[in-house]
Write a protein that holds these residues in place. Structure first.
Motif, short mmCIF file in Angstrom:
data_model
loop_
_atom_site.label_atom_id
_atom_site.label_comp_id
_atom_site.label_asym_id
_atom_site.label_seq_id
_atom_site.Cartn_x
_atom_site.Cartn_y
_atom_site.Cartn_z
N VAL A 1 0.85 -1.18 0.00
CA VAL A 1 0.00 0.00 0.00
C VAL A 1 0.89 1.23 0.00
O VAL A 1 1.59 1.51 0.98
N GLY A 2 0.88 1.94 -1.11
CA GLY A 2 1.71 3.13 -1.29
C GLY A 2 2.70 2.92 -2.42
O GLY A 2 3.45 1.95 -2.42
N ALA A 3 2.71 3.83 -3.40
CA ALA A 3 3.60 3.71 -4.55
C ALA A 3 4.57 4.88 -4.64
O ALA A 3 5.06 5.20 -5.71
N GLY A 4 4.85 5.52 -3.49
CA GLY A 4 5.93 6.49 -3.44
C GLY A 4 7.26 5.75 -3.54
O GLY A 4 7.32 4.58 -3.92
N GLY B 1 -9.97 1.07 1.80
CA GLY B 1 -11.11 1.42 2.64
C GLY B 1 -11.30 0.48 3.80
O GLY B 1 -11.67 0.89 4.90
N SER B 2 -11.05 -0.82 3.57
CA SER B 2 -11.19 -1.79 4.65
C SER B 2 -10.37 -3.03 4.34
O SER B 2 -10.02 -3.30 3.18
N THR C 1 -8.54 -9.65 2.28
CA THR C 1 -9.38 -9.03 1.25
C THR C 1 -9.32 -7.52 1.47
O THR C 1 -9.58 -7.03 2.57
N ILE C 2 -8.92 -6.82 0.44
CA ILE C 2 -8.77 -5.36 0.50
C ILE C 2 -9.88 -4.73 -0.32
O ILE C 2 -10.01 -4.99 -1.52
N GLN C 3 -10.68 -3.93 0.33
CA GLN C 3 -11.73 -3.18 -0.35
C GLN C 3 -11.27 -1.73 -0.46
O GLN C 3 -10.89 -1.12 0.54
N THR C 4 -11.29 -1.19 -1.68
CA THR C 4 -10.94 0.22 -1.84
C THR C 4 -12.17 1.08 -1.67
O THR C 4 -13.31 0.61 -1.74
N GLU C 5 -11.94 2.36 -1.44
CA GLU C 5 -13.07 3.28 -1.26
C GLU C 5 -13.92 3.40 -2.52
O GLU C 5 -15.09 3.76 -2.44
N SER C 6 -13.34 3.07 -3.68
CA SER C 6 -14.09 3.13 -4.93
C SER C 6 -14.79 1.81 -5.27
O SER C 6 -15.40 1.69 -6.32
N GLY C 7 -14.66 0.82 -4.38
CA GLY C 7 -15.37 -0.44 -4.57
C GLY C 7 -14.57 -1.56 -5.21
O GLY C 7 -15.10 -2.65 -5.43
N LEU D 1 -3.41 3.22 8.29
CA LEU D 1 -3.55 1.95 7.57
C LEU D 1 -3.48 0.78 8.54
O LEU D 1 -4.24 -0.19 8.42
N ALA D 2 -2.57 0.85 9.50
CA ALA D 2 -2.45 -0.22 10.49
C ALA D 2 -3.77 -0.42 11.24
O ALA D 2 -4.22 -1.55 11.44
N GLN D 3 -4.40 0.66 11.62
CA GLN D 3 -5.67 0.55 12.33
C GLN D 3 -6.75 -0.08 11.47
O GLN D 3 -7.57 -0.87 11.95
N LEU D 4 -6.76 0.24 10.17
CA LEU D 4 -7.73 -0.39 9.27
C LEU D 4 -7.56 -1.91 9.25
O LEU D 4 -8.54 -2.64 9.11
#
Length: 368
Positions: free
Chosen positions: A11-14, A166-167, A176-182, A201-204
């Protein structure tokens, strides 16, 4: 892509996420999720772009020195040199600095006022003490970031932008990773390379926040008279109140500020720009003709100001690669290689053989 189960979802592409993905991709199936429209929008895209041996302190020096060889060999450095400067009343701080880095492998040399004036003719006479670091160099940050993005593409890693997490949920060893855009993605492991958003992100994911704090750093671009020479060293106050460097005849000036903030699209505050201009006018004889541009970026530190690389000791399949402060770009090659070796359980190689992994282990924040 939704039917694929990746080995690692970063998570993160910097710079952090891109470099780690490039190192992992030859050995695993890798997904990189980026919340913004393009990679590197936040800290990576707003770097002051220098490689400086002492930056970050002795605990970061091994990562910096190892990365310097990689950066030099691949053409990402341009020699500049750096000067830490002080006044007569700052002699104790200058002495402490030299003592702090003694034996760490960095190359520094004490200069008198004549040596300082020779390198920065515009500096005022009361600035009479200096520490010269000849190896300091500019980094081609955009080139390095693209280098890693190209590598991860060659190795068939998947990069998805506009995919803000998102979750998270975990069943039978798969996230399973759900993004805010679905959108939905699945992976055996999540790698937290979310920079300023690392604790969020850790809390999510149900992990304990480490205490990684984002700080705002401000930079202003000045037009000065006479024009700043292109070979001007990076000049840093020994007390951490400013630094400046030349860039194409202009000066980049920063108050070296670290203002705690929430994760955000950082913007400069006028008071910070005014403050550093006032400081600058007391340091040099340059006449400021215009403030042409100003910007701010975030740097994120763990509580002990060292980076965090490795598996979370409490949440299975959750891995930290965060807390890289303002030194994340200059340490990227060694950090990414070391991070991949830690994650894969592989041995050090020529790039990482002199680096102790223990100081960067996340478990240091979970002991009673």
């Amino acid at each position: 892509m939704t039917g694929t189960v990746y080995d690692f979802a970063i998570v993160g592409a910097g710079m952090a996420g891109a470099s780690l993905a490039a190192e992992l991709a030859p050995f695993a199936k890798v997904l990189v999720l980026e919340a913004e429209d393009v990679p590197g929008y936040h800290s990576t895209g707003r770097s002051a772009a220098f490689w400086e041996e002492c930056y970050g302190g002795p605990g970061v020096v091994p990562l910096t020195l190892a990365s310097g060889r990689y950066l030099q060999e691949n053409g990402f450095l341009r020699q500049r040199g750096a000067l830490y400067v002080g006044r007569a009343q700052d002699r104790a701080q200058m002495d402490d600095f030299v003592e702090t880095f003694n034996g760490t492998g960095v190359t520094i040399e004490r200069l008198d006022s004549g040596g300082l004036k020779e390198r920065v003719p515009a500096i005022r006479d009361e600035w009479c003490d200096a520490i010269w670091e000849p190896a300091c160099a500019d980094i081609d940050v955009a080139g390095l970031h693209q280098h890693y993005l190209k590598q991860l593409k060659v190795e068939c890693a998947d990069l998805v932008c506009r995919a803000r997490a998102g979750s998270f949920s975990r069943t039978d060893g798969v996230w399973t990773i759900q993004t805010e855009s679905g959108q939905e993605f699945r992976a055996a492991n999540i790698v937290n390379a979310a920079g300023a958003w690392a604790d969020n992100l850790a809390q999510l994911a149900g992990a304990k926040p480490i205490g990684i704090t984002p700080y705002r750093r401000t930079v202003a671009q000045l037009r000065v008279s006479p024009e700043a020479p292109d070979d001007l060293p990076l000049v840093l106050d020994i007390n951490g109140d400013f630094y400046f460097k030349s860039d194409g005849g202009r000066l980049w000036l920063s108050p070296h500020d670290e203002i705690p903030t929430q994760p955000c699209d950082a913007a400069p505050e006028e008071i910070d720009v005014a403050l550093v201009i006032d400081r600058f006018q007391k340091v040099t004889n340059w006449h400021i003709e215009a403030v042409e541009h100003r910007w701010a970026g975030l740097r994120s530190f763990s509580p002990d100001r060292l980076p965090v690389y490795g598996a979370d000791p409490q949440v299975d399949g959750f891995i930290w690669f965060a807390g890289q402060g303002g030194f994340g770009i200059q340490t990227a090659p060694a950090a990414a290689r070391l991070g991949a070796q830690i994650i894969l359980g592989s041995k050090p190689d020529g790039l990482t053989s002199g680096i102790d992994r223990a100081p960067y282990d996340p478990s240091r924040f979970f002991t009673s």
